[in-house]
Design a protein around this motif. Structure first.
Motif, mmCIF file in Angstrom:
data_model
loop_
_atom_site.group_PDB
_atom_site.id
_atom_site.type_symbol
_atom_site.label_atom_id
_atom_site.label_comp_id
_atom_site.label_asym_id
_atom_site.label_seq_id
_atom_site.Cartn_x
_atom_site.Cartn_y
_atom_site.Cartn_z
ATOM 1 N N ALA A 79 24.135 -51.906 -51.901
ATOM 2 C CA ALA A 79 25.590 -52.009 -52.072
ATOM 3 C C ALA A 79 26.199 -52.900 -50.991
ATOM 4 O O ALA A 79 27.028 -53.783 -51.271
ATOM 5 C CB ALA A 79 26.222 -50.623 -52.042
ATOM 6 N N LYS A 95 27.940 -56.732 -51.475
ATOM 7 C CA LYS A 95 29.268 -57.086 -50.979
ATOM 8 C C LYS A 95 29.195 -58.378 -50.162
ATOM 9 O O LYS A 95 30.027 -59.287 -50.314
ATOM 10 C CB LYS A 95 29.818 -55.942 -50.129
ATOM 11 C CG LYS A 95 31.172 -56.217 -49.476
ATOM 12 C CD LYS A 95 32.280 -56.368 -50.507
ATOM 13 C CE LYS A 95 33.633 -56.420 -49.838
ATOM 14 N NZ LYS A 95 34.733 -56.628 -50.809
ATOM 15 N N ILE A 141 27.858 -55.621 -60.533
ATOM 16 C CA ILE A 141 27.508 -54.230 -60.212
ATOM 17 C C ILE A 141 27.102 -53.487 -61.482
ATOM 18 O O ILE A 141 26.130 -52.718 -61.485
ATOM 19 C CB ILE A 141 28.681 -53.535 -59.512
ATOM 20 C CG1 ILE A 141 28.994 -54.239 -58.193
ATOM 21 C CG2 ILE A 141 28.355 -52.057 -59.265
ATOM 22 C CD1 ILE A 141 30.280 -53.770 -57.531
ATOM 23 N N TYR A 155 30.030 -49.998 -51.183
ATOM 24 C CA TYR A 155 30.349 -51.408 -51.441
ATOM 25 C C TYR A 155 31.733 -51.754 -50.890
ATOM 26 O O TYR A 155 31.906 -52.732 -50.150
ATOM 27 C CB TYR A 155 30.289 -51.684 -52.944
ATOM 28 C CG TYR A 155 30.711 -53.088 -53.325
ATOM 29 C CD1 TYR A 155 29.769 -54.103 -53.397
ATOM 30 C CD2 TYR A 155 32.044 -53.387 -53.608
ATOM 31 C CE1 TYR A 155 30.148 -55.404 -53.741
ATOM 32 C CE2 TYR A 155 32.436 -54.674 -53.931
ATOM 33 C CZ TYR A 155 31.477 -55.680 -54.005
ATOM 34 O OH TYR A 155 31.871 -56.954 -54.319
#
Length: 350
Positions: free
Chosen positions: A135, A139, A238, A275
């Motif tokens: 995660a 990002k 995602i 995230y």
């Protein structure tokens, strides 16, 4: 394990002359190999577009070897991507310290730095610690400022792949997958998912476990293979990652998806919390739940993308993978989930 000395080695014969020359040159420059021509070639399983090999040479240091990665592009897959764009992205990301270095190019592939980390397995995606690391890395990836236009590519990609699928599919197959009505589905989905609040970022678009590497010592994640990378809503990237949790490409039936492995609500919220907070700012509950909802809707786009990919791959790729059955599962999932996620009437099957 295969050595170059075996002249009848079929795997080594897969390497074009220009690739062998680059490998020979690399080994000679390093200067610590025992024999620059005594390379060992190990096929890496799990690739569904390219053939990937680990190449290594024994060195003068005991139990130490030099390693590189050779990627031979799959035939006919140029319909999916622009190789020059991919290479530019590869080089830029490498300079940002986000991936392996490009060591050489030949007409049908490239040679990459071998990252001393392990490729994740399907079960790793279910590990909460590793999932959190992914995660945070996603990002970071989404925040990359790649030179060039920053236009969303998802919808044009879907339409281009639909055109290719229609051209290449036999009539019975096109009818079974309802390709004639797919343009309407894409347009309706684009309209339903468009929203001004959505964040656009540089997306990998294929964050499956085989494209994620973990350094066990530093616990750092590297995302590799940028064939499909481009700007898109981060919710799509995602969503696609969540869908990949249902796959295991290293079984006897690598095309089979197990939808019960799709992460539950609490798992998705935990991932998205990691995230959103990766930049140091804690998201509000409303912001978190908005992303949860957006991601779920974008799973529909993921199913269409890889469904069309499967149809096209069946006709242009000779890798041992049941692309059609894979495509069928992705489309079936689209039709099954469409009503729940968008509140639309499901289309009756032909």
């Amino acid at each position: 394990m295969v050595t170059v000395e075996n002249a009848t080695n079929k795997k080594y014969d897969r390497l074009p002359r220009e690739a062998r020359e680059i490998l020979q040159s690399l080994a000679t420059k390093w200067g610590d190999e025992i024999d620059s021509s005594a390379l060992q070639m190990i096929p890496l399983k799990g690739a569904m577009t390219n053939e990937v090999f680990q190449i290594k040479w024994p060195t003068k240091k005991e139990d130490v070897s030099r390693k590189v990665l050779v990627r031979i592009y799959g035939e006919g897959v140029d319909v999916f991507l622009n190789r020059e764009d991919e290479i530019r992205t590869f080089e830029f990301i490498s300079k940002q310290g986000q991936g392996p270095r490009l060591l050489g190019r030949f007409s049908t592939g490239r040679i990459e730095e071998f990252i001393r980390a392990r490729t994740l397995s399907a079960v790793d995606l279910l590990d909460s610690e590793i999932s959190s690391l992914i995660a945070i890395k996603m990002k970071e990836f989404h925040n990359l400022d790649i030179p060039g236009p920053k236009n969303v590519c998802l919808w044009n990609r879907l339409r281009n792949w639909l055109t290719a699928a229609k051209k290449i599919s036999p009539p019975e197959e096109a009818k079974a997958f309802r390709l004639d009505s797919m343009e309407e589905e894409i347009s309706a989905l684009e309209k339903d998912l468009f929203d001004d609040h959505q964040t656009i970022g540089f997306c990998h678009n294929d964050v499956q476990y085989g494209n994620i590497m973990l350094d066990e010592e530093t616990r750092s994640i590297t995302i590799i293979d940028y064939e499909y990378a481009n700007y898109n809503p981060i919710a799509f990237d995602i969503a696609n990652h969540f869908c990949e949790m249902t796959a295991d490409y290293h079984t006897d039936t690598p095309h089979v998806l197990v939808h019960t492995k799709y992460p539950g609500l609490e798992e998705r919220k935990r991932f998205l919390q990691q995230y959103l907070s990766a930049s140091g700012r804690q998201p509000s509950d409303a912001e978190l739940m908005q992303l949860v909802q957006d991601v779920e809707k974008y799973t529909l786009a993921s199913h269409l993308v890889w469904g069309l990919w499967g149809i096209i791959s069946e006709h242009v790729n000779d890798i041992d993978f049941d692309y059609i059955k894979y495509a069928r599962q992705r489309f079936e999932r689209y039709w099954t989930r469409k009503h729940d996620l968008l509140g639309k009437e499901k289309t009756t099957r032909d």
